[in-house]
Write an enzyme that holds these catalytic residues in place. Structure first.
Site, PDB file in Angstrom:
ATOM      1  N   ASP A  98       1.047  -1.080  -0.338  1.00  0.00           N
ATOM      2  CA  ASP A  98      -0.036  -0.072   0.069  1.00  0.00           C
ATOM      3  C   ASP A  98       1.147   1.192   0.318  1.00  0.00           C
ATOM      4  OD1 ASP A  98      -2.670   1.775   0.312  1.00  0.00           O
ATOM      5  OD2 ASP A  98      -3.436  -0.022   1.569  1.00  0.00           O
ATOM      6  N   ASP A 199      -2.942   4.632  -2.071  1.00  0.00           N
ATOM      7  CA  ASP A 199      -3.808   4.928  -1.655  1.00  0.00           C
ATOM      8  C   ASP A 199      -4.090   6.882  -2.468  1.00  0.00           C
ATOM      9  OD1 ASP A 199      -5.282   4.805   0.446  1.00  0.00           O
ATOM     10  OD2 ASP A 199      -3.960   6.987   1.439  1.00  0.00           O
ATOM     11  N   GLU A 254      -6.387   4.093  -6.329  1.00  0.00           N
ATOM     12  CA  GLU A 254      -7.611   4.193  -5.319  1.00  0.00           C
ATOM     13  C   GLU A 254      -8.262   5.834  -5.803  1.00  0.00           C
ATOM     14  OE1 GLU A 254      -9.590   4.669  -0.549  1.00  0.00           O
ATOM     15  OE2 GLU A 254      -7.907   5.528  -1.127  1.00  0.00           O
ATOM     16  N   HIS A 327     -11.748  -2.935   3.436  1.00  0.00           N
ATOM     17  CA  HIS A 327     -11.295  -2.035   4.899  1.00  0.00           C
ATOM     18  C   HIS A 327     -11.657  -0.530   5.242  1.00  0.00           C
ATOM     19  CE1 HIS A 327      -8.196  -0.029   2.988  1.00  0.00           C
ATOM     20  NE2 HIS A 327      -8.352   0.841   3.464  1.00  0.00           N
ATOM     21  N   ASP A 328     -12.298  -0.330   4.056  1.00  0.00           N
ATOM     22  CA  ASP A 328     -13.015   1.048   4.108  1.00  0.00           C
ATOM     23  C   ASP A 328     -14.933   1.250   4.444  1.00  0.00           C
ATOM     24  OD1 ASP A 328     -10.359   2.287   4.136  1.00  0.00           O
ATOM     25  OD2 ASP A 328     -10.618   3.126   2.512  1.00  0.00           O
TER      26      ASP A 328
HETATM   27  O1  TEU Z   1      -9.103   5.792   1.718  1.00  0.00           O
HETATM   28  C1  TEU Z   1      -9.766   7.372   1.033  1.00  0.00           C
HETATM   29  C2  TEU Z   1     -11.001   7.365   1.296  1.00  0.00           C
HETATM   30  O2  TEU Z   1     -11.076   8.902   0.178  1.00  0.00           O
HETATM   31  C3  TEU Z   1     -11.947   7.664   2.284  1.00  0.00           C
HETATM   32  O3  TEU Z   1     -12.146   8.932   2.459  1.00  0.00           O
HETATM   33  C4  TEU Z   1     -12.588   6.454   2.031  1.00  0.00           C
HETATM   34  O4  TEU Z   1     -13.462   7.115   0.772  1.00  0.00           O
HETATM   35  C5  TEU Z   1     -13.465   6.471   3.424  1.00  0.00           C
HETATM   36  O5  TEU Z   1     -12.584   5.670   3.689  1.00  0.00           O
HETATM   37  C6  TEU Z   1     -15.333   5.974   3.124  1.00  0.00           C
HETATM   38  O6  TEU Z   1     -15.526   6.525   3.946  1.00  0.00           O
HETATM   39  C7  TEU Z   1      -8.316   5.681   1.726  1.00  0.00           C
HETATM   40  C8  TEU Z   1      -7.676   4.370   2.744  1.00  0.00           C
HETATM   41  O7  TEU Z   1      -8.693   3.436   1.539  1.00  0.00           O
HETATM   42  C9  TEU Z   1      -7.766   4.827   4.026  1.00  0.00           C
HETATM   43  O8  TEU Z   1      -8.322   3.958   4.867  1.00  0.00           O
HETATM   44  C10 TEU Z   1      -7.401   5.743   4.576  1.00  0.00           C
HETATM   45  O9  TEU Z   1      -8.635   6.069   6.129  1.00  0.00           O
HETATM   46  C11 TEU Z   1      -7.287   7.129   3.633  1.00  0.00           C
HETATM   47  O10 TEU Z   1      -7.490   6.751   2.979  1.00  0.00           O
HETATM   48  C12 TEU Z   1      -6.370   7.413   4.665  1.00  0.00           C
HETATM   49  O11 TEU Z   1      -5.081   7.464   3.950  1.00  0.00           O
END
Ligand code: TEU
Ligand code: CA
Length: 558
Positions: A98, A199, A254, A327-328
């Site tokens: 990542d 990311d 992403e 994970h989000d």
């Molecule tokens: O997520 C990016 C992101 O745009 C987040 O706002 C995502 O849409 C949100 O978590 C869902 O509500 C990435 C990573 O995947 C996330 O885990 C991190 O917290 C974030 O970047 C910051 O690095």
């Protein structure tokens, strides 16, 4: 567009903190992952994407990096990492790291230096605006609640943080920052890793002048001012030219808020940027205009149209990432199908969809078991900074506990972050001590050990899906036609590749539906490859609740 190993691969995403503990501290670690590689191999996985394992104060569980070239001590050592990489490679699997370089941790040496003074050489590694405490630079809202700007009194300046205030955004306009990022990439690629999940990749370039969003009161997500910004393609091409192109690696960016047209600019052949994106359009069908917490009912026909649009728009000129969970995101079963009566059927149904479309499928840990959302009654059981900030913010605004928890149960990120459910033993086989976040109580019923024994389990079904993809190139490369775009219950699509045809029929509802047969396919010549119900009835008979069927026909009459 040519064939590539990363198009034919199935990726498995590991959230290290919640995958497997090996040293009795209740936190997953690298040595723990190593003990589960045979499980992944048996599943049929080609590539593992490892969420951040770098040194971090863990405000955002590793997405706030303090040192890009060190392993977090809780997760192990660099030797453990090397063993993991070797363990994957010796089993014929690859590793994606990542790459989190839109921001660093506020504990990173660069930021610590930057805070020293305006003329410190690292000051310009971050994004600053002069100001006073009583006036924010603009109305941008952080993704983790509150303003995206934090004031530093001794500098008389604000710094930008799109995420938590402990995650200051890097200033990609500074060529030194871009060189530093290349150096990080070279370090890991030099170790032999096989690529990166990048990311927030489309956040690197911000619009000059940091304008406020007009016509709104209060703070607002200002996506258009920091996503797909003016210099983003320039930066990515530079990274590709100087580093990524020198390795046969795989890259997936992403990227919230992209359309297929924008996606082609990032992934198109000859663009020399990245291989594929995680787009979010299908993830926003159940959100209103404000943000993901703005809950609205989702529309199945609209969902299908989004999925189908991405399929047809990128065919021959880009490449899709296929995912419903990470994970989000909350667990997908209750979100897009049914996580109670038809939980098992739903897990297989959704898996069938993601594995029979064009693109690279991503499986998030536990998805292959049909894991479901969690509902802790107390906010103190939650760990995610986004959820905790939301709770504090909305409570302060007078929103009731009940109302906030409804949002958290539906969309909170901890839904996906409870420990992996390996067995029905105490702590689910994840650890032998109390984990950093409680297990989902469903582990007694939903776990890998039980599913290993049950030939009809979700786990066994995922193994079949992955095997089929390897056997039938039409599943990977075939073109895509949505046969019933307006149908309110069924998703029916056909894929074709040089005389090979695949027909996928999915009933998304928890009630029966009629069968459908595409005109140009012939039931006397097709073969039922897969179904999520026992094959004890007419393959052309009515569909049962949440039923999925996949047919294959060779040398079609067309
Ligand atoms: O997520 C990016 C992101 O745009 C987040 O706002 C995502 O849409 C949100 O978590 C869902 O509500 C990435 C990573 O995947 C996330 O885990 C991190 O917290 C974030 O970047 C910051 O690095
Ligand atoms: Ca541990």
């Amino acid at each position: 567009m040519g064939k590539n190993w990363w198009k034919e691969s199935v990726v498995y995403q590991i959230y290290p903190r919640s995958f497997q503990d090996s040293n009795h501290d209740g936190i997953g670690d690298l040595a723990g992952i190593l003990t589960r590689l045979d499980y992944l191999k048996k599943l049929g996985i080609d590539v593992v994407w490892l969420c951040p394992v770098y040194d971090s104060p863990n405000v955002d569980n590793g997405y706030d990096i303090r040192d890009y070239k060190e392993i977090l001590d809780t997760f192990g050592t660099m030797e453990d990492f090397d063993r993991l990489l070797e363990g994957l490679h010796s089993r014929g699997m690859k590793l994606l790291m990542d790459l989190v370089v839109n921001h660093t941790s506020d504990q990173h040496e660069w930021f610590q230096q930057a805070l020293q003074s305006r003329d410190n050489p690292y000051h310009d590694y971050y994004i600053w605006q002069d100001g006073t405490t009583d006036k924010l630079p603009n109305n941008w809202e952080s993704h983790f609640s509150g303003s995206a700007w934090e004031y530093v009194p001794h500098l008389g300046q604000y710094y930008l943080h799109i995420f938590a205030k402990q995650q200051p955004d890097l200033n990609w306009k500074n060529p030194k920052v871009r060189e530093a990022v290349k150096d990080i990439c070279r370090f890991w690629l030099g170790k032999g890793v096989d690529g990166f999940r990048m990311d927030t990749m489309n956040f690197y370039s911000k619009v000059d002048g940091f304008p406020s969003v007009e016509g709104v009161e209060g703070l607002v997500r200002a996506h258009r001012f920091y996503q797909n910004g003016p210099h983003i393609h320039e930066y990515l091409k530079e990274l590709h030219r100087d580093v990524l192109s020198l390795y046969n690696g795989m890259t997936v960016g992403e990227t919230p808020n992209v359309t297929p047209e924008i996606a082609k600019l990032y992934t198109g052949d000859g663009r020399d940027e990245v291989n594929m994106l995680f787009q979010f359009e299908h993830m926003s069908v159940d959100s209103g205009p404000k943000d993901k917490w703005d809950l609205i009912p989702w529309d199945f026909v609209k969902f299908k149209k989004i999925m189908s649009k991405w399929q047809t728009s990128l065919h021959g000129c880009g490449w899709n990432s296929l995912y419903l969970s990470n994970h989000d995101q909350p667990r997908p079963l209750g979100r897009f199908a049914d996580d109670s009566v038809y939980r098992v059927e739903s897990a297989k149904l959704l898996g069938t969809m993601t594995h029979t479309m064009e693109g690279t499928p991503y499986i998030y840990q536990g998805e292959e078991l049909g894991m479901v959302n969690v509902r802790f009654s107390d906010i103190s059981n939650y760990r995610d900074v986004q959820t905790l900030n939301l709770y504090a913010d909305l409570s302060a605004k007078g929103v009731s506990h009940r109302e906030i928890m409804r949002k958290v149960y539906t969309k909170g990120r901890d839904n996906a972050r409870t420990p992996m459910q390996w067995s029905g033993e105490r702590y689910g086989g994840f650890s032998d001590t109390e984990p950093w976040i409680e297990l989902n109580p469903s582990y007694l019923e939903i776990n890998a050990a039980q599913q290993e024994e049950d030939p009809n389990s979700v786990l066994h079904y995922y193994r079949k899906l992955i095997r089929l993809r390897r056997q039938y190139p039409v599943m990977v490369y075939g073109d895509f036609v949505d046969c019933l775009p307006e149908d309110p219950a069924r998703y029916a699509y056909r894929r074709t590749l040089e005389g090979e045809k695949l027909f996928v029929l999915l009933n998304f509802k928890d009630r029966p539906a009629d069968f459908y047969q595409p005109e140009d396919m012939d039931p006397s010549r097709w073969q039922l490859l897969l179904s999520n119900y026992p094959a004890d009835s007419d393959p052309c008979g009515p569909l049962r609740p949440c039923e999925a069927r996949v047919f294959y026909q060779k040398e079609a009459s067309l």
